[in-house]
Enzyme design. Structure first.
Site, PDB file in Angstrom:
ATOM      1  N   HIS A 189      -9.758  -2.659 -15.928  1.00  0.00           N
ATOM      2  CA  HIS A 189     -10.412  -1.674 -15.087  1.00  0.00           C
ATOM      3  C   HIS A 189     -11.886  -1.998 -14.819  1.00  0.00           C
ATOM      4  O   HIS A 189     -12.423  -1.673 -13.771  1.00  0.00           O
ATOM      5  CB  HIS A 189     -10.290  -0.338 -15.822  1.00  0.00           C
ATOM      6  CG  HIS A 189     -10.581   0.851 -14.983  1.00  0.00           C
ATOM      7  ND1 HIS A 189      -9.694   1.319 -14.044  1.00  0.00           N
ATOM      8  CD2 HIS A 189     -11.665   1.670 -14.932  1.00  0.00           C
ATOM      9  CE1 HIS A 189     -10.217   2.392 -13.463  1.00  0.00           C
ATOM     10  NE2 HIS A 189     -11.405   2.613 -13.977  1.00  0.00           N
TER      11      HIS A 189
ATOM     12  N   ASN B 144     -13.426  -3.701  -0.288  1.00  0.00           N
ATOM     13  CA  ASN B 144     -14.473  -2.685  -0.186  1.00  0.00           C
ATOM     14  C   ASN B 144     -14.837  -2.254  -1.597  1.00  0.00           C
ATOM     15  O   ASN B 144     -13.966  -2.084  -2.443  1.00  0.00           O
ATOM     16  CB  ASN B 144     -13.978  -1.457   0.583  1.00  0.00           C
ATOM     17  CG  ASN B 144     -13.685  -1.766   2.042  1.00  0.00           C
ATOM     18  OD1 ASN B 144     -14.272  -2.683   2.607  1.00  0.00           O
ATOM     19  ND2 ASN B 144     -12.771  -1.032   2.638  1.00  0.00           N
TER      20      ASN B 144
ATOM     21  N   ASN C 141       0.857  -1.184   0.000  1.00  0.00           N
ATOM     22  CA  ASN C 141       0.000   0.000   0.000  1.00  0.00           C
ATOM     23  C   ASN C 141       0.899   1.242   0.000  1.00  0.00           C
ATOM     24  O   ASN C 141       1.869   1.305   0.745  1.00  0.00           O
ATOM     25  CB  ASN C 141      -0.902  -0.017   1.239  1.00  0.00           C
ATOM     26  CG  ASN C 141      -2.024   0.992   1.142  1.00  0.00           C
ATOM     27  OD1 ASN C 141      -2.117   1.731   0.162  1.00  0.00           O
ATOM     28  ND2 ASN C 141      -2.870   1.026   2.153  1.00  0.00           N
TER      29      ASN C 141
ATOM     30  N   HIS D 149      -9.749  -4.403  -6.954  1.00  0.00           N
ATOM     31  CA  HIS D 149      -8.637  -4.633  -6.037  1.00  0.00           C
ATOM     32  C   HIS D 149      -9.172  -4.974  -4.654  1.00  0.00           C
ATOM     33  O   HIS D 149     -10.338  -4.724  -4.350  1.00  0.00           O
ATOM     34  CB  HIS D 149      -7.733  -3.398  -5.950  1.00  0.00           C
ATOM     35  CG  HIS D 149      -8.354  -2.244  -5.228  1.00  0.00           C
ATOM     36  ND1 HIS D 149      -9.346  -1.468  -5.803  1.00  0.00           N
ATOM     37  CD2 HIS D 149      -8.178  -1.748  -3.985  1.00  0.00           C
ATOM     38  CE1 HIS D 149      -9.723  -0.539  -4.941  1.00  0.00           C
ATOM     39  NE2 HIS D 149      -9.038  -0.691  -3.821  1.00  0.00           N
TER      40      HIS D 149
HETATM   41 ZN   LIG Z   1      -7.710   0.737 -13.713  1.00  0.00          ZN
END
Ligand SMILES: [Zn+2]
Ligand SMILES: [Zn+2]
Ligand SMILES: [Zn+2]
Length: 334
Positions: A114, A154, A77, A167
């Site tokens: 995406h 989330n 992260n 993700h």
């Molecule tokens: Zn993306």
């Protein structure tokens, strides 16, 4: 008429009240354009911007196609809440305990594309995601300072998510999260009394009763738990006893990916683009083969804002009975 229902693991009561108003300001939804692109030049997780997010901890490659050459990436992260390279230090300040923020904070980029949304992503890709979690757990448990790896996802800003790109996140901690600790304790108490796993008993009863079932396959079921805290709360759990996710076989992960995609398709069909939180409750990193604990995924659709009595008193009022939610998800109207 309202009723109380008790969770058999955590012994927590919830109120199921069909007359409880959900929220007259309307239900939450994740605002997404219909033509969400497969690749977004401004997204930090899309191919072509790999260098932006720091050194890779894991990568599954494939033969390059259209300039894309990976399936899964795990990266630290960028703004970690915890760091592995810190020394563990503990202190007491009167009644207060303090510990340095040692741990892991990793982002799992689930797909190069995406627009691979939870209800659209293909099972073979989800299977890779679960292999990546499996591999990261095996790696992180070598660090004996870490006792737990908390995997969660989330979706939607109401769930605290800022990036649309598919993700999820893994946080490795020296302590066991309170909810998991409660489940471990509840499971152990039940086992001491009945010499059986409470989760195994739950699975058997749900499969027999059928009325809260959402989907099932050879190794897993998904169902709305009897004492659901949230409307359309859904769990995915292996039907055979298994305390640790990382002990899953190839067949397990294949079937898990199948039921995961089926469950999210069903949730999307009823609650289009609903924001949600998903957590994995797993056995502690430094233990194995616990007879009284059984790993599972919990999915909480976020339909409205969380009232204060839930935050402050763990008093949950759920306006949708799990039997009603499960019937809707199975495609049967009441
Ligand atoms: Zn993306
Ligand atoms: Zn079990
Ligand atoms: Zn749980």
């Amino acid at each position: 008429m309202s009723e109380f229902r008790k969770d058999p693991v955590q012994n927590r009561w919830v109120i199921i009240d069909p007359d409880y108003p959900i929220d007259d300001r309307g239900l939450y939804t994740v605002d997404l354009p219909d033509d969400l692109p497969a690749l977004d030049p401004d997204c930090p997780f899309c191919p072509g911007r790999e260098a932006l997010v720091g050194p890779e901890l894991l990568r599954y490659n494939f033969i390059p196609k259209d300039g894309v050459d990976w399936d899964i990436r795990v990266v630290p992260n960028r703004v970690p809440v915890l760091r592995v390279e810190t020394q563990i230090e503990k202190e007491a300040d009167g009644i207060y305990d303090w510990m340095s923020g040692v741990g892991a904070d990793e982002i799992l980029i689930e797909s190069p594309y995406h627009n691979d949304l939870p209800h659209r992503i293909q099972p073979n890709r989800v299977e890779q995601v679960f292999w990546a979690i499996h591999d990261r757990i095996l790696d992180l448990r070598k660090d004996t300072r870490l006792n737990y790896l908390f995997y969660f996802k989330n979706f939607g800003h109401q769930a605290g998510d800022v990036v649309v790109h598919p993700h999820s996140r893994m946080i490795g901690t020296p302590f066991i999260p309170a909810t998991v600790e409660e489940e471990l304790l509840g499971g152990e108490e039940y086992f001491d009394l009945k010499e059986r796993c409470v989760f195994c008993d739950m699975v058997k009863q749900e499969m027999k009763a059928g009325l809260r079932m959402v989907a099932e396959n050879e190794y897993f079921i998904s169902f709305c738990p009897y004492a659901s805290r949230y409307p359309f709360e859904t769990w995915i759990i292996p039907t055979g006893h298994l305390s640790h996710f990382e002990a899953s076989s190839k067949n397990h992960l294949y079937n898990l990916a199948e039921i995961y995609t089926e469950t999210f398709k069903k949730l999307h069909k009823v609650l289009e683009n609903v924001p949600f939180a998903m957590v994995m409750h797993n056995g502690p990193l430094q233990e194995e083969d616990l007879p009284y604990f059984h790993w599972h995924l919990e999915i909480y659709p976020i339909l409205t804002c969380c009232p204060g009595q839930a935050m402050g008193g763990q008093i949950y009022t759920n306006p949708v009975a799990p039997e009603q939610a499960a019937a809707a998800l199975r495609g049967e109207s009441e």
